[in-house]
Design a protein around this motif. Structure first.
Motif, PDB file in Angstrom:
ATOM      1  N   THR A  49      42.687  29.916  50.736  1.00 53.66           N
ATOM      2  CA  THR A  49      41.345  29.675  51.285  1.00 53.66           C
ATOM      3  C   THR A  49      40.626  30.984  51.599  1.00 53.66           C
ATOM      4  OG1 THR A  49      42.084  27.575  52.258  1.00 53.66           O
ATOM      5  CG2 THR A  49      40.062  28.528  53.138  1.00 53.66           C
ATOM      6  N   THR A  50      41.324  31.898  52.296  1.00 57.78           N
ATOM      7  CA  THR A  50      40.708  33.180  52.667  1.00 57.78           C
ATOM      8  C   THR A  50      40.362  33.996  51.428  1.00 57.78           C
ATOM      9  OG1 THR A  50      42.030  33.182  54.693  1.00 57.78           O
ATOM     10  CG2 THR A  50      40.994  35.248  54.090  1.00 57.78           C
ATOM     11  N   SER A  51      41.258  34.004  50.441  1.00 60.72           N
ATOM     12  CA  SER A  51      41.014  34.759  49.205  1.00 60.72           C
ATOM     13  C   SER A  51      39.810  34.198  48.453  1.00 60.72           C
ATOM     14  CB  SER A  51      42.242  34.714  48.302  1.00 60.72           C
ATOM     15  OG  SER A  51      43.347  35.300  48.931  1.00 60.72           O
ATOM     16  N   TYR A  52      39.758  32.901  48.327  1.00 58.27           N
ATOM     17  CA  TYR A  52      38.650  32.245  47.613  1.00 58.27           C
ATOM     18  C   TYR A  52      37.324  32.511  48.325  1.00 58.27           C
ATOM     19  CZ  TYR A  52      35.981  28.443  45.378  1.00 58.27           C
ATOM     20  OH  TYR A  52      35.051  27.704  44.691  1.00 58.27           O
ATOM     21  N   CYS A  53      37.330  32.449  49.657  1.00 57.83           N
ATOM     22  CA  CYS A  53      36.111  32.734  50.428  1.00 57.83           C
ATOM     23  C   CYS A  53      35.643  34.173  50.193  1.00 57.83           C
ATOM     24  CB  CYS A  53      36.345  32.505  51.917  1.00 57.83           C
ATOM     25  SG  CYS A  53      36.418  30.765  52.360  1.00 57.83           S
ATOM     26  N   GLU A  54      36.597  35.107  50.112  1.00 56.74           N
ATOM     27  CA  GLU A  54      36.236  36.504  49.820  1.00 56.74           C
ATOM     28  C   GLU A  54      35.562  36.614  48.455  1.00 56.74           C
ATOM     29  OE1 GLU A  54      38.665  39.866  50.223  1.00 56.74           O
ATOM     30  OE2 GLU A  54      39.424  39.355  52.212  1.00 56.74           O
ATOM     31  N   LEU A  55      36.101  35.891  47.472  1.00 61.34           N
ATOM     32  CA  LEU A  55      35.520  35.929  46.128  1.00 61.34           C
ATOM     33  C   LEU A  55      34.103  35.360  46.134  1.00 61.34           C
ATOM     34  CD1 LEU A  55      38.370  36.720  45.239  1.00 61.34           C
ATOM     35  CD2 LEU A  55      38.242  34.989  43.449  1.00 61.34           C
ATOM     36  N   LEU A  56      33.910  34.275  46.890  1.00 62.57           N
ATOM     37  CA  LEU A  56      32.587  33.656  46.960  1.00 62.57           C
ATOM     38  C   LEU A  56      31.560  34.582  47.612  1.00 62.57           C
ATOM     39  CD1 LEU A  56      33.523  30.008  48.055  1.00 62.57           C
ATOM     40  CD2 LEU A  56      32.607  30.694  45.840  1.00 62.57           C
ATOM     41  N   GLN A  57      32.025  35.371  48.596  1.00 61.97           N
ATOM     42  CA  GLN A  57      31.121  36.235  49.352  1.00 61.97           C
ATOM     43  C   GLN A  57      30.928  37.609  48.700  1.00 61.97           C
ATOM     44  OE1 GLN A  57      33.109  36.300  53.112  1.00 61.97           O
ATOM     45  NE2 GLN A  57      32.717  34.122  53.524  1.00 61.97           N
ATOM     46  N   ASN A  58      31.756  37.900  47.707  1.00 62.21           N
ATOM     47  CA  ASN A  58      31.718  39.228  47.095  1.00 62.21           C
ATOM     48  C   ASN A  58      30.407  39.450  46.353  1.00 62.21           C
ATOM     49  OD1 ASN A  58      32.385  41.676  45.796  1.00 62.21           O
ATOM     50  ND2 ASN A  58      34.538  41.097  45.771  1.00 62.21           N
ATOM     51  N   LYS A  59      29.875  40.650  46.505  1.00 59.28           N
ATOM     52  CA  LYS A  59      28.602  40.970  45.852  1.00 59.28           C
ATOM     53  C   LYS A  59      28.779  41.257  44.360  1.00 59.28           C
ATOM     54  CE  LYS A  59      26.032  40.923  49.628  1.00 59.28           C
ATOM     55  NZ  LYS A  59      26.898  40.090  50.463  1.00 59.28           N
ATOM     56  N   VAL A  60      30.014  41.560  43.955  1.00 56.38           N
ATOM     57  CA  VAL A  60      30.272  41.835  42.533  1.00 56.38           C
ATOM     58  C   VAL A  60      30.243  40.510  41.763  1.00 56.38           C
ATOM     59  CG1 VAL A  60      31.911  42.788  40.864  1.00 56.38           C
ATOM     60  CG2 VAL A  60      31.701  43.805  43.144  1.00 56.38           C
ATOM     61  N   PRO A  61      29.457  40.431  40.679  1.00 56.89           N
ATOM     62  CA  PRO A  61      29.385  39.169  39.927  1.00 56.89           C
ATOM     63  C   PRO A  61      30.763  38.768  39.394  1.00 56.89           C
ATOM     64  CG  PRO A  61      27.675  40.695  39.211  1.00 56.89           C
ATOM     65  CD  PRO A  61      28.600  41.469  40.100  1.00 56.89           C
ATOM     66  N   LEU A  62      31.172  37.559  39.662  1.00 54.41           N
ATOM     67  CA  LEU A  62      32.451  37.053  39.171  1.00 54.41           C
ATOM     68  C   LEU A  62      32.284  35.577  38.866  1.00 54.41           C
ATOM     69  CD1 LEU A  62      35.546  37.623  38.739  1.00 54.41           C
ATOM     70  CD2 LEU A  62      35.882  36.738  41.049  1.00 54.41           C
ATOM     71  N   LEU A  63      32.560  35.207  37.626  1.00 55.99           N
ATOM     72  CA  LEU A  63      32.472  33.811  37.215  1.00 55.99           C
ATOM     73  C   LEU A  63      33.815  33.383  36.651  1.00 55.99           C
ATOM     74  CD1 LEU A  63      29.046  33.884  35.300  1.00 55.99           C
ATOM     75  CD2 LEU A  63      29.448  33.123  37.651  1.00 55.99           C
ATOM     76  N   GLY A  64      34.102  32.091  36.762  1.00 57.28           N
ATOM     77  CA  GLY A  64      35.329  31.572  36.171  1.00 57.28           C
ATOM     78  C   GLY A  64      35.949  30.482  37.005  1.00 57.28           C
ATOM     79  N   SER A  65      37.111  30.021  36.550  1.00 58.06           N
ATOM     80  CA  SER A  65      37.885  28.985  37.239  1.00 58.06           C
ATOM     81  C   SER A  65      39.357  29.302  37.069  1.00 58.06           C
ATOM     82  CB  SER A  65      37.618  27.597  36.645  1.00 58.06           C
ATOM     83  OG  SER A  65      36.249  27.299  36.633  1.00 58.06           O
ATOM     84  N   SER A  66      40.164  28.808  38.002  1.00 60.80           N
ATOM     85  CA  SER A  66      41.591  29.097  37.928  1.00 60.80           C
ATOM     86  C   SER A  66      42.397  28.072  38.705  1.00 60.80           C
ATOM     87  CB  SER A  66      41.846  30.496  38.515  1.00 60.80           C
ATOM     88  OG  SER A  66      43.225  30.774  38.574  1.00 60.80           O
ATOM     89  N   THR A  67      43.569  27.769  38.187  1.00 62.59           N
ATOM     90  CA  THR A  67      44.573  27.068  38.981  1.00 62.59           C
ATOM     91  C   THR A  67      45.304  28.128  39.813  1.00 62.59           C
ATOM     92  OG1 THR A  67      46.320  27.308  37.318  1.00 62.59           O
ATOM     93  CG2 THR A  67      44.864  25.388  37.114  1.00 62.59           C
ATOM     94  N   ALA A  68      46.097  27.699  40.773  1.00 63.12           N
ATOM     95  CA  ALA A  68      46.835  28.664  41.599  1.00 63.12           C
ATOM     96  C   ALA A  68      48.052  28.007  42.218  1.00 63.12           C
ATOM     97  CB  ALA A  68      45.937  29.236  42.695  1.00 63.12           C
ATOM     98  N   CYS A  69      49.128  28.783  42.310  1.00 59.71           N
ATOM     99  CA  CYS A  69      50.351  28.326  42.986  1.00 59.71           C
ATOM    100  C   CYS A  69      50.894  29.487  43.808  1.00 59.71           C
ATOM    101  CB  CYS A  69      51.393  27.869  41.964  1.00 59.71           C
ATOM    102  SG  CYS A  69      52.934  27.303  42.720  1.00 59.71           S
ATOM    103  N   ILE A  70      51.095  29.246  45.099  1.00 59.73           N
ATOM    104  CA  ILE A  70      51.622  30.269  45.998  1.00 59.73           C
ATOM    105  C   ILE A  70      52.855  29.716  46.710  1.00 59.73           C
ATOM    106  CG2 ILE A  70      51.170  31.628  48.094  1.00 59.73           C
ATOM    107  CD1 ILE A  70      48.255  31.708  47.300  1.00 59.73           C
ATOM    108  N   VAL A  71      53.933  30.499  46.718  1.00 58.47           N
ATOM    109  CA  VAL A  71      55.128  30.134  47.482  1.00 58.47           C
ATOM    110  C   VAL A  71      55.467  31.289  48.420  1.00 58.47           C
ATOM    111  CG1 VAL A  71      56.010  28.628  45.655  1.00 58.47           C
ATOM    112  CG2 VAL A  71      56.778  30.979  45.746  1.00 58.47           C
TER     113      VAL A  71
END
Length: 233
Positions: A49-71
């Motif tokens: 959640t925190t990582s995704y929020c950082e990406l959303l707020q980042n001023k650098v243009p970033l587009l795309g989609s991704s699955t994710a798995c964290i253990v």
């Protein structure tokens, strides 16, 4: 200890976007948060959640989609905490058997749950799930347990029994042996992905959904192997 994999959605290539940019940035952000201690081991969804929020707020243009798995392994309690969004995933193997595994999350056939950042004109059209939608689990692990984390390129091409056959060749827990086994699994999955006559797990799943499909599924393949060992400072 934290491990993560993310798999960029290939359809973005049609829009001139490199699918690896989003997934790579997401995982690098997760890694940085973990290294900075900005996470709770029992809440890997929070890392996502925190990582995704950082990406959303980042001023650098970033587009795309991704699955994710964290253990995340809490070494003091010998407990594994997981968060899986989409069709990457993990296996926990003990005594040659799968004792825990992630559940795939699909909206419909071959369309996994995913985190997304879309251009304004495509918002509402591009699939985008919340990190909170990730499947979250916690369970005890034992010394010697093998944790395999991988993208769907592995699971779509190799059934569990084939993966277990490869893991049985793992004779000790040194780095070289683990690395060699992970590479061997990835190479076998890659070979099967391009076999047109092989009835892969993906082809079987397609048939279950009314599609006449045979062969492997060419895809990116990432395989990470870990073994639960004694914790020494």
């Amino acid at each position: 200890m934290g491990i993560g994999v993310a798999d960029g959605v290939g359809g973005w290539r049609d829009y001139g976007v490199d699918p690896s940019q989003f997934s790579g940035t997401l995982m690098r952000t997760c890694e940085r948060l973990v290294k900075e201690g900005r996470f709770v081991p029992s809440n890997p969804v929070g890392i996502l959640t925190t990582s995704y929020c950082e990406l959303l707020q980042n001023k650098v243009p970033l587009l795309g989609s991704s699955t994710a798995c964290i253990v995340v392994l809490d070494r003091t309690s010998h407990r594994l905490h997981t968060a899986n969004l989409g069709d990457s995933g993990f296996l926990v193997v003990r005594g040659g058997e799968v004792v825990h595994r992630s559940d795939e999350q699909q909206h419909y056939f071959n369309t996994p749950f995913q985190l997304s950042i879309a251009p304004p004109e495509a918002e509402g059209v591009v699939l985008s799930d919340s990190p909170d939608a990730a499947d979250s689990t916690s369970f005890d692990v034992q010394l010697g347990d093998i944790i395999l984390t991988a993208t769907d390129g592995l699971f779509d091409n190799m059934p569990d029994y084939m993966i277990l056959q490869e893991l049985k060749k793992l004779k000790n827990s040194n780095y070289e042996s683990i690395q060699q086994t992970a590479r061997s699994i990835a190479e076998q999955a890659h070979e099967l992905a391009y076999d047109p006559t092989y009835m892969s797990p993906f082809a079987q799943f397609a048939c279950d959904n009314g599609l006449n499909v045979r062969g492997g599924k060419p895809d990116d393949i990432t395989v990470l192997l870990s073994i639960v060992a004694e914790y020494t400072d």
